[in-house]
Design an enzyme around this catalytic site. Structure first.
Site, PDB file in Angstrom:
ATOM      1  N   CYS A 109      44.081  54.656  32.386  1.00 50.69           N
ATOM      2  CA  CYS A 109      44.293  55.639  33.500  1.00 50.69           C
ATOM      3  C   CYS A 109      45.824  56.104  33.428  1.00 50.69           C
ATOM      4  CB  CYS A 109      43.911  55.120  34.315  1.00 50.69           C
ATOM      5  SG  CYS A 109      42.302  54.317  34.470  1.00 50.69           S
ATOM      6  N   HIS A 233      47.812  57.817  40.232  1.00 49.62           N
ATOM      7  CA  HIS A 233      46.768  57.830  39.877  1.00 49.62           C
ATOM      8  C   HIS A 233      45.416  57.640  40.675  1.00 49.62           C
ATOM      9  CE1 HIS A 233      43.005  56.745  37.543  1.00 49.62           C
ATOM     10  NE2 HIS A 233      43.285  55.369  37.678  1.00 49.62           N
ATOM     11  N   ASN A 263      37.087  58.435  40.093  1.00 48.93           N
ATOM     12  CA  ASN A 263      38.298  58.054  39.104  1.00 48.93           C
ATOM     13  C   ASN A 263      38.016  58.571  37.796  1.00 48.93           C
ATOM     14  OD1 ASN A 263      39.936  56.802  37.382  1.00 48.93           O
ATOM     15  ND2 ASN A 263      39.547  54.853  38.030  1.00 48.93           N
TER      16      ASN A 263
HETATM   17  N1  ACO Z   1      27.841  49.280  46.676  1.00 51.06           N
HETATM   18  C1  ACO Z   1      27.652  48.388  47.647  1.00 51.06           C
HETATM   19  N2  ACO Z   1      28.107  47.025  47.705  1.00 51.06           N
HETATM   20  C2  ACO Z   1      28.918  46.893  46.554  1.00 51.06           C
HETATM   21  C3  ACO Z   1      29.096  47.721  45.528  1.00 51.06           C
HETATM   22  C4  ACO Z   1      28.671  49.108  45.715  1.00 51.06           C
HETATM   23  N3  ACO Z   1      28.734  49.977  45.069  1.00 51.06           N
HETATM   24  N4  ACO Z   1      30.080  47.393  44.461  1.00 51.06           N
HETATM   25  C5  ACO Z   1      30.222  45.930  44.934  1.00 51.06           C
HETATM   26  N5  ACO Z   1      29.496  45.740  46.118  1.00 51.06           N
HETATM   27  C6  ACO Z   1      29.660  44.324  46.793  1.00 51.06           C
HETATM   28  C7  ACO Z   1      29.940  43.380  45.920  1.00 51.06           C
HETATM   29  O1  ACO Z   1      28.765  42.798  45.382  1.00 51.06           O
HETATM   30  C8  ACO Z   1      30.536  42.487  47.054  1.00 51.06           C
HETATM   31  O2  ACO Z   1      29.142  41.784  47.775  1.00 51.06           O
HETATM   32  P1  ACO Z   1      29.485  40.001  48.120  1.00 51.06           P
HETATM   33  O3  ACO Z   1      30.507  40.047  48.946  1.00 51.06           O
HETATM   34  O4  ACO Z   1      28.140  39.984  48.910  1.00 51.06           O
HETATM   35  O5  ACO Z   1      29.481  39.299  46.794  1.00 51.06           O
HETATM   36  C9  ACO Z   1      30.983  43.269  48.012  1.00 51.06           C
HETATM   37  O6  ACO Z   1      30.478  44.551  47.809  1.00 51.06           O
HETATM   38  C10 ACO Z   1      32.467  43.411  48.025  1.00 51.06           C
HETATM   39  O7  ACO Z   1      32.748  43.458  46.239  1.00 51.06           O
HETATM   40  P2  ACO Z   1      34.282  43.540  45.930  1.00 51.06           P
HETATM   41  O8  ACO Z   1      34.111  43.759  44.465  1.00 51.06           O
HETATM   42  O9  ACO Z   1      35.065  42.295  46.444  1.00 51.06           O
HETATM   43  O10 ACO Z   1      34.975  44.987  46.779  1.00 51.06           O
HETATM   44  P3  ACO Z   1      36.337  45.389  46.590  1.00 51.06           P
HETATM   45  O11 ACO Z   1      36.750  45.662  48.174  1.00 51.06           O
HETATM   46  O12 ACO Z   1      37.340  44.703  45.613  1.00 51.06           O
HETATM   47  O13 ACO Z   1      36.079  46.963  46.203  1.00 51.06           O
HETATM   48  C11 ACO Z   1      36.570  48.197  44.000  1.00 51.06           C
HETATM   49  C12 ACO Z   1      35.512  47.103  44.718  1.00 51.06           C
HETATM   50  C13 ACO Z   1      36.045  49.443  44.708  1.00 51.06           C
HETATM   51  C14 ACO Z   1      36.147  48.208  42.636  1.00 51.06           C
HETATM   52  C15 ACO Z   1      37.898  47.774  44.092  1.00 51.06           C
HETATM   53  O14 ACO Z   1      38.000  46.337  43.805  1.00 51.06           O
HETATM   54  C16 ACO Z   1      38.842  48.580  43.391  1.00 51.06           C
HETATM   55  O15 ACO Z   1      39.107  49.740  43.432  1.00 51.06           O
HETATM   56  N6  ACO Z   1      39.416  48.004  42.338  1.00 51.06           N
HETATM   57  C17 ACO Z   1      40.501  48.484  41.382  1.00 51.06           C
HETATM   58  C18 ACO Z   1      39.511  49.567  40.288  1.00 51.06           C
HETATM   59  C19 ACO Z   1      40.613  50.251  39.319  1.00 51.06           C
HETATM   60  O16 ACO Z   1      41.683  50.550  39.902  1.00 51.06           O
HETATM   61  N7  ACO Z   1      40.402  50.344  38.069  1.00 51.06           N
HETATM   62  C20 ACO Z   1      41.294  50.903  37.243  1.00 51.06           C
HETATM   63  C21 ACO Z   1      41.160  51.867  36.597  1.00 51.06           C
HETATM   64  S1  ACO Z   1      39.237  52.269  36.015  1.00 51.06           S
HETATM   65  C22 ACO Z   1      39.569  52.867  34.927  1.00 51.06           C
HETATM   66  O17 ACO Z   1      40.122  52.878  34.018  1.00 51.06           O
HETATM   67  C23 ACO Z   1      38.237  53.805  34.437  1.00 51.06           C
END
Ligand code: ACO
Length: 308
Positions: A109, A233, A263
């Site tokens: 990214c 980003h 993204n």
């Molecule tokens: N829908 C519903 N629930 C979900 C989903 C979904 N799509 N995805 C995960 N959950 C659930 C999980 O299972 C978890 O449930 P649990 O508490 O029962 O275990 C709960 O939601 C919380 O999950 P987390 O992973 O802790 O959620 P978080 O608040 O961390 O958000 C996210 C996840 C959106 C992926 C976030 O961590 C994020 O944006 N991270 C950075 C991503 C990023 O920047 N990537 C970089 C580049 S990507 C690239 O290069 C292509």
């Protein structure tokens, strides 16, 4: 003194819009979860990385009033090349008739800012005009049954034309960084699907954007309060908000397009930059901060003074 200025810009997006409701119909997720946790409402899906790059590049060339045969350098940032060999830049070079070198950059990214800084350096070293493109079809390496990734990604491309100029040019300062010991956090094997440890990346992302931005600003002799437009980003609005707050950049100076495009990895910064240009948010003389982070991990920031 030799410098480089952006003289044209363009984007390309697939026609197909996939909404959160569309995804909720086939995955155990919901519009409210995706909106609250990421800020994404919809994304564009489809096309090939080369065709999106060609379309964005063509628009950037038209805007610059240049033909492909006047471009002597093509740098294409992508994590989703059409093939392992040749580089996707070869297909784009052929379609646009670029007369000169063409190569791909993969810094996930952060790729577009890496490509921009590399192209800028090559213009300073003698290239006359460069086309810099970020293009992605993350949908092709996404497991559409994996809700943790499927809700995040989108496809698209953005491009700029950089031209040599007598004078200091637009790029005031930059910062590129990498920490390969974190490469396991975001990866995709040959023929596999994108794996992401979202929580861990989130933890590193805010720090990476803030510290890299501050380094680039410091090298430019500026502070974050001088910045007219922050183009981060687009991975998650919570990351963008946290980074902007820590930098002290108010929301009205920050570009957010993730709600419409998701993204798009190395396409996200040029898509957001062009969105700001097309809506009149960036005027000649304005100071722009671009900052990205992503797989590797990598991070990259650039400070530009628009116009010239
Ligand atoms: N829908 C519903 N629930 C979900 C989903 C979904 N799509 N995805 C995960 N959950 C659930 C999980 O299972 C978890 O449930 P649990 O508490 O029962 O275990 C709960 O939601 C919380 O999950 P987390 O992973 O802790 O959620 P978080 O608040 O961390 O958000 C996210 C996840 C959106 C992926 C976030 O961590 C994020 O944006 N991270 C950075 C991503 C990023 O920047 N990537 C970089 C580049 S990507 C690239 O290069 C292509």
């Amino acid at each position: 003194m030799r410098g480089a200025v952006v003289t044209g810009w363009g984007t390309a997006l697939p026609d197909k819009i996939v909404t959160n409701e569309d995804l909720s119909a086939r995955l155990n997720t919901s519009d409210s979860w995706i909106t609250e946790r990421t800020g994404i409402k919809e994304r564009r899906i489809g096309g090939t990385t080369s065709q999106l790059a060609i379309d964005a590049g063509q628009r950037a060339l038209e805007r610059a009033g240049r033909g492909g045969d006047e471009i002597d350098l093509l740098v294409l940032a992508t994590t989703t090349p059409d093939a392992l060999v040749p580089g996707t830049s070869a297909t784009v070079q052929d379609a646009l008739g670029v007369q000169g070198g063409a190569f791909d950059v993969n810094a996930a990214c952060s790729g577009f800012v890496y490509a921009l800084v590399a192209a800028h350096g090559l213009v300073l070293a003698g290239a006359e005009r460069a086309l810099v493109v970020g293009s992605e079809t993350l949908s092709r390496i996404t497991d559409w049954d994996d809700r943790s990734v499927a809700v995040l990604v989108g496809d698209g491309a953005g491009a700029v034309v950089l031209e040599a100029t007598d004078g200091p040019g637009q790029l005031l300062a930059w910062d590129l960084g990498a920490n390969g010991s974190l490469r396991h956090l975001l990866c995709c094997d040959h023929g596999g699907y994108l794996y992401m440890n979202g929580k861990e990346i989130f933890r590193h992302a805010v720090h990476a954007v803030v510290s890299s931005s501050l380094k680039a600003l410091d090298r430019a002799g500026l502070s974050a309060t001088d910045i007219d437009l922050f183009v981060p980003h687009q991975a998650n609005t919570r990351i963008i908000t946290a980074a902007s707050q820590r930098l002290g950049i108010p929301p009205e100076r920050c570009v957010v397009t993730i709600d419409r495009y998701g993204n798009t990895s190395s396409a996200s910064i040029p898509l957001a930059l062009v969105d700001a240009l097309d809506t009149g948010r960036l005027r000649p003389g304005g100071l722009v901060l671009l900052s990205g982070f992503g797989g590797g991990m990598t991070w990259a920031s650039a400070v530009l003074r628009w116009g010239g």
